[in-house]
Design a protein around this motif. Structure first.
Motif, short mmCIF file in Angstrom:
data_model
loop_
_atom_site.label_atom_id
_atom_site.label_comp_id
_atom_site.label_asym_id
_atom_site.label_seq_id
_atom_site.Cartn_x
_atom_site.Cartn_y
_atom_site.Cartn_z
N ASP A 14 0.83 -1.21 0.00
CA ASP A 14 0.00 0.00 0.00
C ASP A 14 0.86 1.26 0.00
N LEU A 18 0.76 3.98 -3.20
CA LEU A 18 0.34 5.37 -3.03
C LEU A 18 1.48 6.35 -3.35
N ASN A 96 -5.91 2.58 6.72
CA ASN A 96 -6.54 3.82 6.27
C ASN A 96 -5.85 5.05 6.85
N LYS A 99 -2.51 5.62 5.07
CA LYS A 99 -2.64 6.17 3.72
C LYS A 99 -3.10 7.63 3.75
N GLN A 100 -3.91 7.97 4.77
CA GLN A 100 -4.32 9.37 4.92
C GLN A 100 -3.10 10.24 5.23
N TYR A 103 -0.91 10.58 2.12
CA TYR A 103 -1.57 11.45 1.14
C TYR A 103 -1.45 12.92 1.54
N THR A 118 -6.70 8.23 -1.72
CA THR A 118 -5.84 7.16 -1.19
C THR A 118 -6.18 5.79 -1.74
N THR A 120 -5.98 2.76 -3.80
CA THR A 120 -5.00 2.17 -4.71
C THR A 120 -5.44 0.80 -5.21
N TYR A 149 -11.27 8.39 2.10
CA TYR A 149 -10.30 8.11 1.05
C TYR A 149 -9.85 9.33 0.27
N TYR A 150 -10.42 10.50 0.58
CA TYR A 150 -10.02 11.76 -0.04
C TYR A 150 -10.24 11.78 -1.55
#
Length: 497
Positions: A14, A18, A96, A99-100, A103, A118, A120, A149-150
């Motif tokens: 992940d 990203l 999560n 990844k936030q 990002y 985020t 992928t 997830y933006y």
């Protein structure tokens, strides 16, 4: 090269995906401190920095008990970006949060936003599909996707719109007592520049196609017997390019399917005709003898120069002729594929391709964003020519979407791949009633798919959502040699039906 150093071995895939989305032209490596020792200072203390290679950017990510910390640069400064998570959070929640953080830091650092935020994974519509099945209002689904997830509002609405349409299209399928069938024909006239599928030049295999079909028939006979009491909903013959087979070989293949499987309930039987240089009138007449409901004639582009660059041994005129022949032979559901972001192509080229396709008036259109696959020849091309000539933009995506709408088509399935040009997506558009059902099934994983042939992957989907897989070997010669082993793999997957 861009290196990311993590303190614990987790979420490497992940993290890589990203970061790569933000730096598509960079070689990204994710290393763990347990396997890569930091550089030592003269006093024996760790400096916190790696042995730095020329041109390397370094990202540090530390997993702490109640949060995650991230730094950019050659060494860890006193203050890094930090995000908290519940110490008792499960793996999905921690991922999560991670990844936030990545990002937010990279988006701010590069002044860049990603249309899919985020996300992928390759199946973004599975999120809204699950929420719709649970009765969520569309507005709540969009809010959650944007908050978690933006993703952009546009992509959120697209995924929800497609999920609703998919849900309706799949409502007639037999999840409990049914299945779908994939049959792989791993031969092509030549290998395209961007291709990473299981595919071998037909010229080298012409004398052994019969032997391949022998092995395929043996696998069919086994699956047909074990699934004799199940309902077959869809059949998809892909590859490769199935129409690289001669007309008599195609006839044998389709007759074998009819011999071993009950086609009475089949809602869709698709054959990838694919490349124009593999299509003849005689082959189309052969397909028409059987209950083939849908075929593809795939130009990828209508620009002659680009066709040569990507290794297609046919002209734009041949595409038009193949499409016209298919119509003349009575095919009423013809799909066309295009790829956005091909070498040297910009908005004018995409607009021209779409104008030419609109003149043909296909029944469905699949719009692919170019994906740079490790196993494809495109990587070598990029090394020689640079990545800057591969451009896909909001504008080119909009040109294709508008043309599809002008042809009376609606978006009905969507998926993403790693290293996609522009970080966009692949979208299938179709006129009402002309949807590719199998395309939705392979993405949404709602029904078991039994896959036959070299390089194919069977997926057994249980009613509780659990999925198990078994793979056939990719090498054609090995598939032929080990066909009994391929059948044994399926026996283990399907034995308790």
């Amino acid at each position: 090269m861009l290196k990311a150093l993590i303190n614990k071995p987790q979420f490497e895939y992940d993290i890589h995906s990203l970061i790569k989305a933000f730096y598509p032209g960079e070689d990204v490596k994710v290393w763990c401190e347990e396997t890569v020792a930091p550089k030592k200072e003269e006093n024996g203390e760790n400096s916190g920095c790696l042995e730095k290679e020329e041109g390397t950017t370094v990202i540090f990510i530390d997993f702490e008990e109640d949060g995650i910390r991230m730094w950019l640069g050659e060494k860890k400064e006193e203050v890094g970006e930090w995000i908290a998570h519940d110490a008792k959070a499960d793996r999905a929640e921690v991922k999560n949060v991670l990844k936030q953080l990545i990002y937010k830091v990279l988006s701010k650092h590069l002044d860049k936003e990603l249309p899919w935020g985020t996300l992928t994974g390759i199946r973004p519509t599975k999120i809204p599909m699950g929420r719709l099945e649970d009765g969520w209002p569309e507005g709540d689904i969009l809010d959650e996707m944007r908050r978690t997830y933006y993703i952009s509002k546009e992509k959120g609405n697209l995924s929800i719109d497609i999920a609703k349409r998919e849900k309706d299209i799949l409502s007639s399928l037999h999840y409990k007592d049914g299945y779908s069938l994939y049959i792989g024909i791993p031969f092509c006239p030549t290998t395209c520049l961007y291709c990473s599928f299981t595919s071998y030049p037909i010229g080298l295999w012409k004398k052994r196609v019969g032997v391949y079909l022998d092995a395929l028939e043996k696998e069919m006979a086994y699956v047909g017997e074990i699934y004799k009491d199940k309902i077959l909903d869809t059949v998809y013959i892909g590859g490769g390019t199935p129409t690289t087979l001669e007309h008599d070989e195609l006839d044998r293949l389709l007759s074998m399917i009819g011999k071993y499987f009950n086609l009475s309930y089949v809602q869709e039987l698709t054959v990838e005709a694919g490349r124009a240089d593999s299509i003849t009138r005689e082959k189309l007449k052969t397909l028409k003898k059987y209950p083939v409901t849908r075929i593809s004639v795939n130009p990828q582009t209508m620009k002659e120069e680009t066709l040569k660059i990507i290794g297609r041994q046919h002209s734009v005129e041949q595409v038009k002729e193949a499409f016209a022949m298919a119509r003349e032979e009575g095919f009423a559901n013809i799909n066309m594929d295009i790829i956005l972001g091909l070498p040297g192509e910009g908005e004018e080229d995409v607009a021209y391709t779409m104008d030419e396709i609109q003149k043909l008036h296909p029944d469905s259109l699949t719009v692919h964003s170019l994906a740079i696959k490790r196993a494809s020849g495109l990587n070598r091309w990029i090394e020689e020519n640079g990545i800057s000539t591969l451009n896909n933009t909001d504008a080119t995506m909009e040109i294709a979407a508008k043309a599809a709408k002008d042809m009376g088509m609606q978006p009905y399935y969507l998926y993403r791949q790693k290293n996609m040009s522009g970080n966009f997506e692949n979208v299938g558009y179709a006129r009402p009633g002309k949807y590719g059902i199998y395309n939705i099934l392979i993405m949404e994983e709602k029904q078991s798919i039994v896959a036959l042939g070299a390089g194919s992957i069977s997926k057994r989907v249980y009613l509780n959502g659990r999925i198990e897989r078994c793979e056939n070997v990719k090498d054609v010669a090995l598939y032929i040699e080990k066909i009994d082993e391929m059948i044994e793999r399926k026996r283990k997957l399907l034995e308790d039906l």
